[in-house]
Structure formats: C-alpha cells, structure tokens
Motif scaffolding. Structure first.
Motif, PDB file in Angstrom:
ATOM      1  N   GLN A  57       7.277  23.703  33.921  1.00  0.00           N
ATOM      2  CA  GLN A  57       7.798  23.573  32.755  1.00  0.00           C
ATOM      3  C   GLN A  57       8.559  22.359  32.857  1.00  0.00           C
ATOM      4  N   PHE A  58       8.624  21.278  31.866  1.00  0.00           N
ATOM      5  CA  PHE A  58       9.308  20.188  31.534  1.00  0.00           C
ATOM      6  C   PHE A  58      10.352  20.472  30.319  1.00  0.00           C
ATOM      7  N   PRO A  59      11.398  19.815  30.270  1.00  0.00           N
ATOM      8  CA  PRO A  59      12.285  19.979  29.112  1.00  0.00           C
ATOM      9  C   PRO A  59      11.697  19.601  27.817  1.00  0.00           C
ATOM     10  N   PRO A  60      12.231  19.855  26.714  1.00  0.00           N
ATOM     11  CA  PRO A  60      11.755  19.704  25.383  1.00  0.00           C
ATOM     12  C   PRO A  60      11.930  18.253  25.062  1.00  0.00           C
ATOM     13  N   VAL A  61      10.734  17.790  24.338  1.00  0.00           N
ATOM     14  CA  VAL A  61      10.659  16.493  23.890  1.00  0.00           C
ATOM     15  C   VAL A  61      10.651  16.240  22.380  1.00  0.00           C
ATOM     16  N   THR A  62      11.483  15.643  21.781  1.00  0.00           N
ATOM     17  CA  THR A  62      11.552  15.492  20.426  1.00  0.00           C
ATOM     18  C   THR A  62      10.985  14.213  19.680  1.00  0.00           C
ATOM     19  N   ASP A  63      10.679  13.323  20.498  1.00  0.00           N
ATOM     20  CA  ASP A  63       9.936  12.136  19.982  1.00  0.00           C
ATOM     21  C   ASP A  63       8.637  12.459  19.528  1.00  0.00           C
ATOM     22  N   ARG A  93      10.460  22.082  22.229  1.00  0.00           N
ATOM     23  CA  ARG A  93      10.392  23.257  22.923  1.00  0.00           C
ATOM     24  C   ARG A  93      10.216  22.974  24.467  1.00  0.00           C
ATOM     25  N   PRO A  94      10.537  23.823  25.415  1.00  0.00           N
ATOM     26  CA  PRO A  94      10.040  23.551  26.667  1.00  0.00           C
ATOM     27  C   PRO A  94       8.691  23.650  26.834  1.00  0.00           C
ATOM     28  N   LEU A 138       3.095  36.573  24.647  1.00  0.00           N
ATOM     29  CA  LEU A 138       2.527  35.240  25.176  1.00  0.00           C
ATOM     30  C   LEU A 138       3.397  34.023  24.884  1.00  0.00           C
ATOM     31  N   PHE A 139       3.746  33.874  23.452  1.00  0.00           N
ATOM     32  CA  PHE A 139       3.939  32.712  22.922  1.00  0.00           C
ATOM     33  C   PHE A 139       5.705  32.709  22.427  1.00  0.00           C
ATOM     34  N   GLY A 140       6.390  33.791  22.588  1.00  0.00           N
ATOM     35  CA  GLY A 140       7.885  34.016  21.981  1.00  0.00           C
ATOM     36  C   GLY A 140       7.986  34.936  21.093  1.00  0.00           C
ATOM     37  N   ALA A 141       9.132  35.701  21.080  1.00  0.00           N
ATOM     38  CA  ALA A 141       9.313  36.998  20.368  1.00  0.00           C
ATOM     39  C   ALA A 141       9.585  36.423  18.806  1.00  0.00           C
ATOM     40  N   ASP A 142       9.855  35.420  18.459  1.00  0.00           N
ATOM     41  CA  ASP A 142      10.291  34.994  17.383  1.00  0.00           C
ATOM     42  C   ASP A 142       8.962  34.133  16.558  1.00  0.00           C
ATOM     43  N   LEU A 143       7.620  34.265  17.015  1.00  0.00           N
ATOM     44  CA  LEU A 143       6.749  33.560  16.442  1.00  0.00           C
ATOM     45  C   LEU A 143       6.538  33.934  14.869  1.00  0.00           C
ATOM     46  N   PRO A 144       6.588  32.986  13.852  1.00  0.00           N
ATOM     47  CA  PRO A 144       6.408  33.699  12.662  1.00  0.00           C
ATOM     48  C   PRO A 144       4.798  33.954  12.377  1.00  0.00           C
ATOM     49  N   PHE A 145       4.588  34.712  11.422  1.00  0.00           N
ATOM     50  CA  PHE A 145       2.934  35.218  11.425  1.00  0.00           C
ATOM     51  C   PHE A 145       2.715  35.115   9.914  1.00  0.00           C
ATOM     52  N   VAL A 146       1.841  34.318   9.339  1.00  0.00           N
ATOM     53  CA  VAL A 146       1.372  34.415   7.951  1.00  0.00           C
ATOM     54  C   VAL A 146       0.148  35.242   7.986  1.00  0.00           C
ATOM     55  N   CYS A 147      -0.039  36.295   7.145  1.00  0.00           N
ATOM     56  CA  CYS A 147      -1.423  36.817   7.324  1.00  0.00           C
ATOM     57  C   CYS A 147      -1.803  36.723   5.715  1.00  0.00           C
ATOM     58  N   SER A 148      -2.948  36.401   5.599  1.00  0.00           N
ATOM     59  CA  SER A 148      -3.746  36.302   4.236  1.00  0.00           C
ATOM     60  C   SER A 148      -4.589  37.248   3.973  1.00  0.00           C
ATOM     61  N   HIS A 149      -4.450  37.627   2.832  1.00  0.00           N
ATOM     62  CA  HIS A 149      -5.387  38.912   2.359  1.00  0.00           C
ATOM     63  C   HIS A 149      -6.666  38.501   2.245  1.00  0.00           C
ATOM     64  N   PRO A 176      -4.949  32.494  28.383  1.00  0.00           N
ATOM     65  CA  PRO A 176      -4.734  31.480  29.111  1.00  0.00           C
ATOM     66  C   PRO A 176      -3.674  30.579  28.719  1.00  0.00           C
ATOM     67  N   PHE A 177      -3.193  30.757  27.159  1.00  0.00           N
ATOM     68  CA  PHE A 177      -2.127  29.759  26.899  1.00  0.00           C
ATOM     69  C   PHE A 177      -0.539  30.322  27.171  1.00  0.00           C
ATOM     70  N   LYS A 178      -0.627  31.494  28.072  1.00  0.00           N
ATOM     71  CA  LYS A 178       0.601  32.133  28.219  1.00  0.00           C
ATOM     72  C   LYS A 178       1.797  31.113  28.304  1.00  0.00           C
ATOM     73  N   GLY A 179       2.851  31.123  27.806  1.00  0.00           N
ATOM     74  CA  GLY A 179       4.081  30.319  27.900  1.00  0.00           C
ATOM     75  C   GLY A 179       3.920  28.969  27.353  1.00  0.00           C
ATOM     76  N   PHE A 180       2.890  28.626  26.257  1.00  0.00           N
ATOM     77  CA  PHE A 180       2.854  27.691  25.356  1.00  0.00           C
ATOM     78  C   PHE A 180       3.576  28.110  24.074  1.00  0.00           C
ATOM     79  N   GLN A 181       3.869  26.922  23.305  1.00  0.00           N
ATOM     80  CA  GLN A 181       4.857  26.975  22.234  1.00  0.00           C
ATOM     81  C   GLN A 181       3.989  26.913  21.008  1.00  0.00           C
ATOM     82  N   PHE A 182       4.243  27.521  19.672  1.00  0.00           N
ATOM     83  CA  PHE A 182       3.742  27.271  18.593  1.00  0.00           C
ATOM     84  C   PHE A 182       4.627  27.358  17.459  1.00  0.00           C
ATOM     85  N   THR A 183       4.363  26.516  16.298  1.00  0.00           N
ATOM     86  CA  THR A 183       5.368  26.619  15.221  1.00  0.00           C
ATOM     87  C   THR A 183       5.226  28.071  14.541  1.00  0.00           C
ATOM     88  N   ALA A 184       4.118  28.220  14.191  1.00  0.00           N
ATOM     89  CA  ALA A 184       3.569  29.517  13.639  1.00  0.00           C
ATOM     90  C   ALA A 184       2.349  29.857  13.942  1.00  0.00           C
TER      91      ALA A 184
END
Length: 683
Positions: A56-62, A18-19, A282-293, A241-249
């Motif tokens: 921003q820097f380009p994505p890194v996959t390494d 991700r960027p 903050l982190f992207g409109a498609d960020l998956p959410f898992v919510c525990s009961h 403060p983490f605006k623009g950062f990226q997360f898996t979920a």
C-alpha cells in the motif's frame, strides 16, 4: 515474471484520497514506485511463494496530473501511467451489461466521453457461449489479460449504465472517473455471493440448492448452460482479485433472474444482504450501494408477478442494510427499440438506460432516498398514508395507482389525493371498512403518478407482503381518466413485442361510423359523424385483453361510466365478444330496471350495466357467469345519434364495482309498431 496486476495499465484510474493497494508478481529484490510531479515513493516488494506481492501507498488527492507505477528488478522494468479520481463499481446482469451502442442516443454519449477523463475497466467473458464459461471455485488473486480499460469513443462497447455514470460524474466533478464493470447477461445473484457466506444463512443455501443455484466443488463447471452463473463464480473471478481496492460507491442492477414468485423474492432480500456483506468485506464496510429496481415487465414465470416481488425486495434491502438506496424506475417507460429499428436481445432490456443512470448517479451524489410511505392508518372507508422523504413536499393533484381493500380483503381501484405536504388520503367506491392498501403494485404502472416536488417517484408500497391472490386488483388502463395509451409487454421477440398500445380505439364489434379519439387528461372525447347507412351507430372499445393482465369483468357485478354529449345521443350499452366469437350485450340499467337505450345529456350522468346478466342477438336472456366473463376478449361501448351533424361524447370514471350506481330516470315512451314478419322463434 515481472508484472503488475492487470488493473494497472496505461490510463487506469485509481480512487483518490484513499490508501492505494498495488499488486503484482516479481522475484525478491523487486521495487515498486509511485511517482508524480512532486514526489517518488518506493517500497520493496515481498512476494509470496507464488511470486505475488501486495503493498500500500498513502492516499493521493491530486486529480490533475498523471502518475507512474513502476516495478523494477535489476535492468527489467514494467510500468503504467495512472490518474487519480473517483472509481465506481457496477454489478448485475444483462440490463447492467447492456452495451452503450445498443441504447437510445448512444452517439451523443460517446461524443461527450471523447473530451472527458473517463475510463471503464471491462471484464468480458472468454467463451462465446455460456456453457463454455469456466468459473473458478476458489477466490482468485489474478485476473485474465483480456480484462482491459476502455477510453474515449471505445466506451461505446462498454456497459451503458457504467458509461453514463462515468460521464455524468466527470462532467459534474471535473475529475477523472473510472468504473469497474463486473456484470454479465443472465447472471443470478448467487454468482455474486461467496461460498462461505452461504453458510451464515442455511435457509438461503437450502433454497439455492433446491433451485439449482448452489454448486459444490464436485459439481463445479459441470452444470452446462448454467456454468456462467454458478454460485460464487463471479465473486471469485471478478471481485475477489480486487481485495483491498477502494471505490466511491457501487451500483447494482440485477433481479430479473429472481422474478418468479414471493419465495424467490424473500430469499432475494437475504441474498442481497450476503452479497453486500461479501463486497464490503473486500472493499470497505462503508461502501455505499445504489440498487436499481428492474423495469416494469410481464414475466410469464412463477405466478407472473415476479418483478413486483423483486422490486419490493430491493426496497426492503434499504431497511435491513445500512448505506443502501433502492431506486424505483416504474415511471420510466421501458422502451426497447433503438431509433434505427433494430431489435437487441429482448423486450426485458430497455434501451433508454439514461434515465435510470441519471437516477443512480443522483443517489450517489446526494444520498437521498425516494419518498416512501412509512405508515398507513385506516378510519372506516378511508386510509391516510404518511410519506417521508418527499423533497419539497408532495406534488399536488389527483393520484392514480392506489388500490384499497375492504374487510373481506378484496381490493378495489382507489381515488387518492394529497393532504398537505406529506400525507395522502385514499378512498374507494364500495369500501366502507378499509383494511389494506397498495400503491404502484400493478402489472401496468404507466399511470402511477405520485412524485415529490423535485420529481422523485413515490416508492411502490403495500401494507401486506404476501403472494398475490385473486383478491388483488391490477387496475385496467381504461379505468384511468384520460388514458390514451398503455405500455404492453408480450415478453419476447419471436411471439410478440413491447410497445405502447391504445387504451381506447374505434369500436371493434360493430362496423359503425368512424370516430376520432382525444384526451383532455381527465376524460376521453369521442367525436363522430353518424352515418345512417351505419345505423347511426358509433362506438369505442377499451383495451380489456392485455398480456399478463386479467380483464376483471369476472371479478365484479357492475360496470359504470360517466357520460355526457353535446347533442342528442343515446347510449346503447356495452356489447362484448368472447373467445368463440359469440357476441352478447350486458343489460343496461335504469335504476334497477333494464333499459335497451338511455339518453346521454349535456351534463355528466352515471350509466351502469349488469355484468352478470345480458342478452344474445335474438334478445334471449343470458346469465353471464364468471367463467364466461373470463373469456371476453373484446368490449364496445355503443352509441347512436339520429343526426348527420358531428357529435361529441365524453367518457370518464369507468368503474368496476359490486354496486349498482344507476339512478332511475323518467324516459320518453316510444311506440314502435310490431312487425310479425320479422319475429324470431321464442324457443
């Protein structure tokens, strides 16, 4: 002045593919570089008036190598060694914040973490007590220096669920895994909602103001003990403060603070929508959410059914927000003692977090939701549930955990069984016209057992979302065939605990012959060796007085039970004790007639007692009113056997009903000579 944003410290893990957002502070003329084995990217920093820059820097996959982020200004230089992998975000209150070292089997998780590329970015509170916490009213761009990464054995001090998820992900994916952990014990959901989004739902803002969970700028940091959970406070301090950062979920584990009544839960659904919208902004409109009961606990607040409403609300969020999975946990016993016997916090904090973490990670990985009832059709006294999402179809067998309502809206314990791979048929004794249904909407959910073939539990369900009324029936454990233990939470460490308690035990009223209790899973087996010095009596007592649970003896007119015995045994009925210590015997029925005693045969027969009528110890008749039955604290099923040989009685199908299920039987008449010297006064 020259410094990187506090996230970028040695060992930091950045989201791969991700960027890459880099933040820091410098003066003009500063250069930021990202360098690896095969490249070096550089950018000139353009700080604003405060000296802050964002680029921003380009994505890194390494994911194999270590990279360097460096700020250079003249001779001055600061840098951080980082790696790329998957980064998760965890949010919530105490059950998310609960430290790994306070959980079951924590050492084995630490041992696993030692050799894995996992790291937790932990954001601890600065003040030792909540009333000293000062939250920022405005969204922040910087974070305190105390926020730091935990690695290796130090993950023991981090959030248990954050650590579990990181370890599970690293083991499966074989790449670096990071978790940004934002939770704190006692937080309310309002602390995660930015102030501007409250304006989008005026009814939510009005509710938050009413219950003291929305603070204006003038009120901020002036609410004493609740300073730590002020509206938008955690969002401003730990997320913005983490605006623009990226997360898996993202994983959410919060709801205990809203376990009050249905109004709280219905607002919780709307607040969840606002919270998720704020995080995704903050982190992207498609960020998956898992919510525990939240765990199956008795909360003595509101109308006491708060956790049921909250879990229902968390399930509802799936339906109104895309990319959200709610995870039921009612089938996970909420143990709260670690093996050394230490008590950490409170019984609302299960120490066996691993099963919940595993379920959260599984949802992250496959994106599948647990099986859910999507429609219910009623036909006379029968209900048919359609289930979607059952992995491999439903497990076969008899199901527990359902209740069915009649045309008056009164609920009864129901019998359920699967029909094929995706349907469940539900019926209940006495319900001729079914109108509503519940599954796992119970204070005690130990025996709710519907799962798919992959082991995923059926999501709790009810056809009507409404406040719990007196018409609801929260199935007593002793009406579940073969049940030997039930989890009881008395909510608190000072006045009680949370633990498994017996569903059946030695009779509590008569000092009778001792018994041994066994279970086949389908029935309770009572083994006794009658003692003539104990009047050849033996008995068993069901748990009718559990924390937060009615005894339900006042709700119905009859109690029926199926019994059989391997030798000549008589059933002497049901004796009860009330809160004053007085004892009574419910009338045992032979058809419509009363009977003092009935023989138990070697084949199962149904025995019934009249809960509305009984006798005192002097045989005087007593009308057992509903108010009196509410005061019953102990019950004993009484047996007698004129033998000294061991006997065995089997018990199943205990039913509370409004129907007399007793059938008339012919009994051998016994002549007993009257003794005038023992007669009691008649008035």
């Amino acid at each position: 002045m020259l410094r990187l944003f506090g996230y970028f410290k040695d060992g930091a893990i950045i989201q791969r593919g991700r960027p890459i957002t880099v933040k820091g502070w410098c003066e003009k003329g500063c250069v930021c570089t990202l360098s690896g084995p095969d490249f070096m990217w550089g950018k000139n920093c353009e700080p604003d008036e405060s000296g802050m820059f964002t680029l921003q820097f380009p994505p890194v996959t390494d994911t194999e190598n270590t990279f360097e982020i460096t700020l250079t200004q003249g001779e001055e230089k600061v840098s951080a060694s980082v790696r790329f992998g998957d980064v998760y975000l965890t949010l919530g209150q105490s059950n998310m914040a609960y430290a790994l070292q306070s959980t079951e089997d924590w050492q084995s998780w630490v041992d696993r973490a030692k050799d894995l590329p996992v790291a937790i970015f932990d954001m601890p509170e600065d003040a030792p007590t909540p009333d000293k916490v000062m939250r920022p009213y405005e969204p922040q761009e910087d974070i305190p220096e105390r926020f730091a990464w935990k690695f290796g054995k130090d993950v023991r001090y981090a959030s248990a669920i954050s650590a579990h998820v990181a370890i599970l992900a690293a083991e499966k994916k074989g790449i670096p895994i990071g978790v940004v952990h934002t939770s704190m014990g006692g937080l309310s959901i309002e602390s995660y909602i930015p102030h501007d989004l409250f304006e989008e739902m005026p009814d939510v803002k009005e509710f938050a103001v009413k219950v003291g969970r929305y603070q204006t700028k003038e009120e901020y940091n002036n609410v004493g003990f609740r300073n730590y959970t002020q509206s938008a406070g955690v969002y401003n301090e730990k997320l913005a403060p983490f605006k623009g950062f990226q997360f898996t979920a993202a994983a959410w584990y919060l709801g205990e603070s809203s376990a009050f009544d249905l109004e709280y839960a219905q607002m919780f659904v709307k607040e969840m929508q606002l919270m998720i919208k704020g995080v995704r902004r903050l982190f992207g409109a498609d960020l998956p959410f898992v919510c525990s009961h939240i765990a199956s606990e008795y909360y003595p607040y509101g109308d006491t059914y708060g956790y049921l409403y909250v879990n229902e609300a968390l399930t509802a969020v799936e339906e109104v927000v895309e990319g959200v999975i709610s995870v039921p946990v009612y089938d996970v016993e909420p143990r709260w003692l670690v093996p050394d016997g230490e008590r950490y916090y409170h019984p609302i904090h299960p120490t066996n977090k691993a099963p919940i973490s595993d379920r959260i990670f599984k949802a992250f990985e496959d994106g599948k939701k647990c099986p859910k009832i999507t429609s219910v059709s009623f036909d006379g006294g029968k209900a048919v549930c359609v289930v979607e999402g059952a992995d491999g179809g439903l497990r076969q067998g008899d199901y527990e955990g359902f209740t069915l309502a009649d045309k008056k809206g009164e609920y009864f314990k129901a019998t359920a069984r699967p029909i094929g791979e995706d349907k469940i048929e539900v019926t209940a004794v006495g319900v001729k016209e079914a109108t509503a249904l519940t599954y796992a909407f119970l204070q005690y959910q130990d025996f709710c057992n519907v799962k798919d073939k992959a082991g995923n539990p059926l999501v709790p369900f009810r056809t009507k979302v409404e406040p719990v009324t007196d018409d609801y029936f929260f199935t007593p454990a002793y009406t579940v065939n073969g049940a030997t233990e039930v989890y009881e939470n008395t909510f608190g460490t000072v006045a009680g605990v949370a633990q498994k308690v017996p569903v059946w035990k030695q009779g509590e009223i008569y000092a009778a012959s001792p018994v041994k209790l066994l279970s086949t899973g389908e029935e309770i087996i009572v083994r006794a060796k009658p003692d003539k010095n104990k009047f050849s009596n033996f008995g068993v007592s069901p748990a009718v007085c559990l924390s937060g649970h009615k005894n339900y003896l006042d709700k119905f007119s009859y109690l029926s039970v199926d019994l059989c015995a391997d030798k000549k045994v008589d059933f002497a009925g049901v004796v009860v004790r009330d809160v004053k210590g007085d004892t009574y015997r419910f009338n045992l029925l032979n058809g419509k007639a009363n009977a003092e005693i009935l023989p138990v045969t070697d084949d199962y027969l149904t025995y019934t007692v009249d809960l509305t009528k009984g006798v005192r110890g002097d045989s005087a008749p007593v009308k057992m009113t509903k108010a009196h039955r509410q005061q019953i604290v102990s019950v004993e099923f009484c047996f007698t056997a004129k033998t000294t040989a061991p006997v065995q009685v089997c018990i199943k199908n205990v039913r509370l009903t409004d129907h007399n299920l007793s059938k008339k039987r012919t009994l051998e008449k016994k002549k007993v000579a009257a003794r005038s010297d023992t007669q009691l006064p008649t008035n």
